[in-house]
Write a protein that holds these residues in place. Sequence first.
Motif, short mmCIF file in Angstrom:
data_model
loop_
_atom_site.label_atom_id
_atom_site.label_comp_id
_atom_site.label_asym_id
_atom_site.label_seq_id
_atom_site.Cartn_x
_atom_site.Cartn_y
_atom_site.Cartn_z
N ASN A 66 -37.22 19.13 -53.95
CA ASN A 66 -38.53 19.77 -54.11
C ASN A 66 -38.52 20.85 -55.18
O ASN A 66 -37.61 21.67 -55.23
N GLY A 67 -39.56 20.84 -56.01
CA GLY A 67 -39.78 21.89 -56.98
C GLY A 67 -38.98 21.78 -58.26
O GLY A 67 -39.09 22.63 -59.13
N THR A 68 -38.17 20.73 -58.42
CA THR A 68 -37.37 20.57 -59.63
C THR A 68 -38.17 19.81 -60.67
O THR A 68 -38.77 18.77 -60.36
N VAL A 69 -38.20 20.33 -61.90
CA VAL A 69 -38.98 19.72 -62.97
C VAL A 69 -38.13 19.57 -64.24
O VAL A 69 -37.20 20.34 -64.47
N PHE A 70 -38.48 18.55 -65.02
CA PHE A 70 -37.84 18.27 -66.29
C PHE A 70 -38.91 18.33 -67.37
O PHE A 70 -39.92 17.64 -67.27
N GLU A 71 -38.68 19.16 -68.40
CA GLU A 71 -39.63 19.29 -69.50
C GLU A 71 -38.94 18.94 -70.81
O GLU A 71 -38.02 19.65 -71.22
N SER A 72 -39.35 17.85 -71.43
CA SER A 72 -38.82 17.42 -72.74
C SER A 72 -37.31 17.28 -72.72
O SER A 72 -36.62 17.72 -73.64
N CYS A 73 -36.78 16.64 -71.68
CA CYS A 73 -35.34 16.45 -71.55
C CYS A 73 -34.93 15.04 -71.96
O CYS A 73 -35.72 14.10 -71.83
N ALA A 74 -33.70 14.90 -72.44
CA ALA A 74 -33.09 13.60 -72.71
C ALA A 74 -32.14 13.34 -71.55
O ALA A 74 -31.21 14.09 -71.31
N MET A 75 -32.40 12.27 -70.83
CA MET A 75 -31.71 12.05 -69.56
C MET A 75 -30.35 11.38 -69.68
O MET A 75 -29.57 11.43 -68.74
N GLY A 76 -30.04 10.73 -70.79
CA GLY A 76 -28.74 10.09 -70.93
C GLY A 76 -28.72 9.11 -72.08
O GLY A 76 -29.76 8.77 -72.64
N THR A 77 -27.53 8.63 -72.42
CA THR A 77 -27.39 7.68 -73.52
C THR A 77 -27.49 6.26 -72.97
O THR A 77 -26.50 5.66 -72.56
N THR A 78 -28.69 5.75 -72.96
CA THR A 78 -28.95 4.41 -72.47
C THR A 78 -30.24 3.92 -73.09
O THR A 78 -31.09 4.71 -73.48
N SER A 79 -30.37 2.61 -73.20
CA SER A 79 -31.62 2.07 -73.70
C SER A 79 -32.61 1.85 -72.55
O SER A 79 -33.78 1.64 -72.77
N ASP A 80 -32.13 1.92 -71.30
CA ASP A 80 -32.98 1.73 -70.13
C ASP A 80 -32.72 2.88 -69.14
O ASP A 80 -31.69 2.91 -68.47
N VAL A 81 -33.64 3.82 -69.06
CA VAL A 81 -33.46 5.00 -68.21
C VAL A 81 -33.24 4.61 -66.75
O VAL A 81 -32.60 5.34 -66.00
N ARG A 82 -33.69 3.43 -66.34
CA ARG A 82 -33.51 3.00 -64.95
C ARG A 82 -32.03 2.84 -64.59
O ARG A 82 -31.67 2.91 -63.42
N SER A 83 -31.16 2.65 -65.60
CA SER A 83 -29.73 2.53 -65.31
C SER A 83 -29.12 3.86 -64.87
O SER A 83 -27.99 3.91 -64.39
N LEU A 84 -29.88 4.95 -65.00
CA LEU A 84 -29.42 6.28 -64.58
C LEU A 84 -29.92 6.66 -63.19
O LEU A 84 -29.62 7.74 -62.70
N LEU A 85 -30.71 5.77 -62.57
CA LEU A 85 -31.39 6.10 -61.32
C LEU A 85 -30.78 5.35 -60.15
O LEU A 85 -30.46 4.17 -60.25
N TYR A 86 -30.64 6.05 -59.01
CA TYR A 86 -30.05 5.49 -57.80
C TYR A 86 -30.98 5.74 -56.62
O TYR A 86 -31.37 6.88 -56.38
N ARG A 87 -31.30 4.68 -55.89
CA ARG A 87 -32.12 4.83 -54.69
C ARG A 87 -31.20 5.10 -53.50
O ARG A 87 -30.28 4.36 -53.26
N PRO A 88 -31.49 6.15 -52.73
CA PRO A 88 -30.68 6.42 -51.54
C PRO A 88 -30.96 5.38 -50.44
O PRO A 88 -32.07 4.88 -50.34
N VAL A 89 -29.94 5.06 -49.66
CA VAL A 89 -30.11 4.14 -48.54
C VAL A 89 -30.70 4.87 -47.35
O VAL A 89 -31.59 4.37 -46.68
N SER A 90 -30.22 6.08 -47.07
CA SER A 90 -30.74 6.89 -45.97
C SER A 90 -31.98 7.65 -46.45
O SER A 90 -32.02 8.13 -47.57
#
Length: 141
Positions: A66-90
């Motif tokens: 909660n309350g965390t924001v990203f402004e004009s950030c580069a999230m990682g070296t990838t052509s698909d930002v979804r490769s940096l994202l993980y869905r929690p199981v719990s």
Amino acid sequence: MTDQPHAMSAEEAAGRALVARTAFDKEAVWLPSLAVQHWNAGEMFIDGKTFTDCVLEGPAVVAVMNGTVFESCAMGTTSDVRSLLYRPVSQTKMAGVIGMSNCRFVRCRFVQVGFTGSDDLIEQLATGVKPMSELGEEPSA
């Protein structure tokens, strides 16, 4: 025998100073170290910090809270930002991640960092942030 007061080592003093900081500006931040210093201080997540023009380095998975924001950030070296994202199981708890609550990231670059959080957050990050490859930037750290 009398009890001697605990003499704080230089390393412990540096760790406490790091935890007490609320702002980081134009510096490299090694997220595993920052997290461990907070855990050693009894804080299970990082709360209320602002990072401006920083390079945030892993390896790490950040739980965006909660309350965390990203402004004009580069999230990682990838052509698909979804490769940096993980869905929690719990849906209630996550272990082995670095929790970030009420943190603000301004013009930061993330290197070897993945992100997890609620389904809404994952969708927001998947569509609303740019990888470094789209910004034409390369990591410098």
